[in-house]
Design a protein around this motif. Structure first.
Motif, PDB file in Angstrom:
ATOM      1  N   ILE A 182      -2.303  -0.085 -27.296  1.00  0.00           N
ATOM      2  CA  ILE A 182      -2.222   0.785 -26.133  1.00  0.00           C
ATOM      3  C   ILE A 182      -2.073  -0.128 -24.922  1.00  0.00           C
ATOM      4  O   ILE A 182      -2.927  -0.977 -24.665  1.00  0.00           O
ATOM      5  N   VAL A 183      -0.998   0.041 -24.205  1.00  0.00           N
ATOM      6  CA  VAL A 183      -0.717  -0.782 -23.033  1.00  0.00           C
ATOM      7  C   VAL A 183      -1.149  -0.020 -21.790  1.00  0.00           C
ATOM      8  O   VAL A 183      -0.795   1.145 -21.625  1.00  0.00           O
ATOM      9  N   VAL A 184      -1.910  -0.690 -20.935  1.00  0.00           N
ATOM     10  CA  VAL A 184      -2.315  -0.108 -19.656  1.00  0.00           C
ATOM     11  C   VAL A 184      -1.607  -0.896 -18.562  1.00  0.00           C
ATOM     12  O   VAL A 184      -1.757  -2.113 -18.459  1.00  0.00           O
ATOM     13  N   ARG A 185      -0.821  -0.185 -17.778  1.00  0.00           N
ATOM     14  CA  ARG A 185      -0.080  -0.819 -16.688  1.00  0.00           C
ATOM     15  C   ARG A 185      -0.119   0.111 -15.484  1.00  0.00           C
ATOM     16  O   ARG A 185       0.189   1.287 -15.607  1.00  0.00           O
ATOM     17  N   ASP A 186      -0.511  -0.430 -14.357  1.00  0.00           N
ATOM     18  CA  ASP A 186      -0.587   0.341 -13.111  1.00  0.00           C
ATOM     19  C   ASP A 186      -1.420   1.613 -13.272  1.00  0.00           C
ATOM     20  O   ASP A 186      -1.066   2.676 -12.766  1.00  0.00           O
ATOM     21  N   GLY A 187      -2.513   1.498 -14.018  1.00  0.00           N
ATOM     22  CA  GLY A 187      -3.426   2.618 -14.174  1.00  0.00           C
ATOM     23  C   GLY A 187      -3.000   3.671 -15.177  1.00  0.00           C
ATOM     24  O   GLY A 187      -3.675   4.669 -15.352  1.00  0.00           O
ATOM     25  N   LYS A 188      -1.874   3.465 -15.847  1.00  0.00           N
ATOM     26  CA  LYS A 188      -1.385   4.435 -16.830  1.00  0.00           C
ATOM     27  C   LYS A 188      -1.372   3.785 -18.206  1.00  0.00           C
ATOM     28  O   LYS A 188      -0.995   2.624 -18.361  1.00  0.00           O
ATOM     29  N   SER A 189      -1.755   4.563 -19.208  1.00  0.00           N
ATOM     30  CA  SER A 189      -1.768   4.040 -20.568  1.00  0.00           C
ATOM     31  C   SER A 189      -0.597   4.589 -21.365  1.00  0.00           C
ATOM     32  O   SER A 189      -0.122   5.699 -21.122  1.00  0.00           O
ATOM     33  N   ARG A 190      -0.150   3.779 -22.308  1.00  0.00           N
ATOM     34  CA  ARG A 190       0.954   4.186 -23.171  1.00  0.00           C
ATOM     35  C   ARG A 190       0.647   3.680 -24.580  1.00  0.00           C
ATOM     36  O   ARG A 190       0.386   2.494 -24.779  1.00  0.00           O
ATOM     37  N   ASP A 191       0.661   4.579 -25.541  1.00  0.00           N
ATOM     38  CA  ASP A 191       0.415   4.231 -26.934  1.00  0.00           C
ATOM     39  C   ASP A 191       1.710   3.682 -27.517  1.00  0.00           C
ATOM     40  O   ASP A 191       2.734   4.363 -27.515  1.00  0.00           O
ATOM     41  N   MET A 192       1.684   2.452 -27.977  1.00  0.00           N
ATOM     42  CA  MET A 192       2.872   1.817 -28.524  1.00  0.00           C
ATOM     43  C   MET A 192       2.945   2.130 -30.020  1.00  0.00           C
ATOM     44  O   MET A 192       1.948   1.949 -30.736  1.00  0.00           O
ATOM     45  N   ALA A 246     -13.868  -1.211 -36.969  1.00  0.00           N
ATOM     46  CA  ALA A 246     -12.769  -1.146 -36.008  1.00  0.00           C
ATOM     47  C   ALA A 246     -13.006  -2.202 -34.929  1.00  0.00           C
ATOM     48  O   ALA A 246     -14.143  -2.473 -34.563  1.00  0.00           O
ATOM     49  N   VAL A 247     -11.934  -2.778 -34.439  1.00  0.00           N
ATOM     50  CA  VAL A 247     -12.013  -3.735 -33.341  1.00  0.00           C
ATOM     51  C   VAL A 247     -11.257  -3.158 -32.158  1.00  0.00           C
ATOM     52  O   VAL A 247     -10.088  -2.795 -32.284  1.00  0.00           O
ATOM     53  N   VAL A 248     -11.934  -3.037 -31.030  1.00  0.00           N
ATOM     54  CA  VAL A 248     -11.299  -2.630 -29.783  1.00  0.00           C
ATOM     55  C   VAL A 248     -11.180  -3.908 -28.963  1.00  0.00           C
ATOM     56  O   VAL A 248     -12.185  -4.507 -28.587  1.00  0.00           O
ATOM     57  N   LEU A 249      -9.941  -4.305 -28.722  1.00  0.00           N
ATOM     58  CA  LEU A 249      -9.667  -5.613 -28.144  1.00  0.00           C
ATOM     59  C   LEU A 249      -8.921  -5.466 -26.828  1.00  0.00           C
ATOM     60  O   LEU A 249      -7.974  -4.682 -26.739  1.00  0.00           O
ATOM     61  N   VAL A 250      -9.349  -6.209 -25.826  1.00  0.00           N
ATOM     62  CA  VAL A 250      -8.649  -6.268 -24.548  1.00  0.00           C
ATOM     63  C   VAL A 250      -8.057  -7.660 -24.416  1.00  0.00           C
ATOM     64  O   VAL A 250      -8.765  -8.656 -24.588  1.00  0.00           O
ATOM     65  N   THR A 251      -6.754  -7.721 -24.139  1.00  0.00           N
ATOM     66  CA  THR A 251      -6.108  -9.023 -23.987  1.00  0.00           C
ATOM     67  C   THR A 251      -4.888  -8.910 -23.097  1.00  0.00           C
ATOM     68  O   THR A 251      -4.319  -7.832 -22.940  1.00  0.00           O
ATOM     69  N   HIS A 252      -4.516 -10.037 -22.522  1.00  0.00           N
ATOM     70  CA  HIS A 252      -3.275 -10.141 -21.763  1.00  0.00           C
ATOM     71  C   HIS A 252      -2.237 -10.922 -22.565  1.00  0.00           C
ATOM     72  O   HIS A 252      -1.127 -11.126 -22.104  1.00  0.00           O
ATOM     73  N   GLU A 253      -2.600 -11.369 -23.742  1.00  0.00           N
ATOM     74  CA  GLU A 253      -1.741 -12.237 -24.540  1.00  0.00           C
ATOM     75  C   GLU A 253      -1.048 -11.461 -25.659  1.00  0.00           C
ATOM     76  O   GLU A 253      -1.698 -10.851 -26.498  1.00  0.00           O
TER      77      GLU A 253
END
Length: 96
Positions: free
Chosen positions: A82-92, A64-71
């Motif tokens: 999983i998008v994290v915005r303003d401290g809240k996560s949302r599973d896409m 498994a790859v756990v990846l952090v990116t802004h791109e």
């Protein structure tokens, strides 16, 4: 490739260094690989090469790859986002 053997890390290109980092991470046969902005310092061509190498190697190793990116183009390689915005996560939702 032979000319790269004698080079020190600071003497190779960013793309070459990132590919070496991916290879070093995978050589231990990890079950999970963490990648923090793996293409952040690369041009788009080398970024694509690194992501292709990373995803293919992980699939081959069944890791498994756990990846952090802004791109968005890098996130597009994932099976789950999983998008994290303003401290809240949302599973896409993504259809694979």
């Amino acid at each position: 490739v032979d000319d790269l053997k004698a080079k020190r890390p600071g003497e190779v290109s960013g793309g070459q260094g990132q590919r070496v980092a991916v290879a070093r991470a995978l050589v231990t046969d990890p079950r999970v690989l963490f990648a923090d902005e793996p293409t952040g310092a690369l041009d788009s061509l080398n970024g694509e090469r690194v992501m292709e190498l990373l995803t293919e190697a992980a699939r081959t190793a069944n890791a498994a790859v756990v990846l952090v990116t802004h791109e968005a183009r890098v996130a597009a390689y994932s099976d789950r986002e999983i998008v994290v915005r303003d401290g809240k996560s949302r599973d896409m939702e993504r259809v694979v």
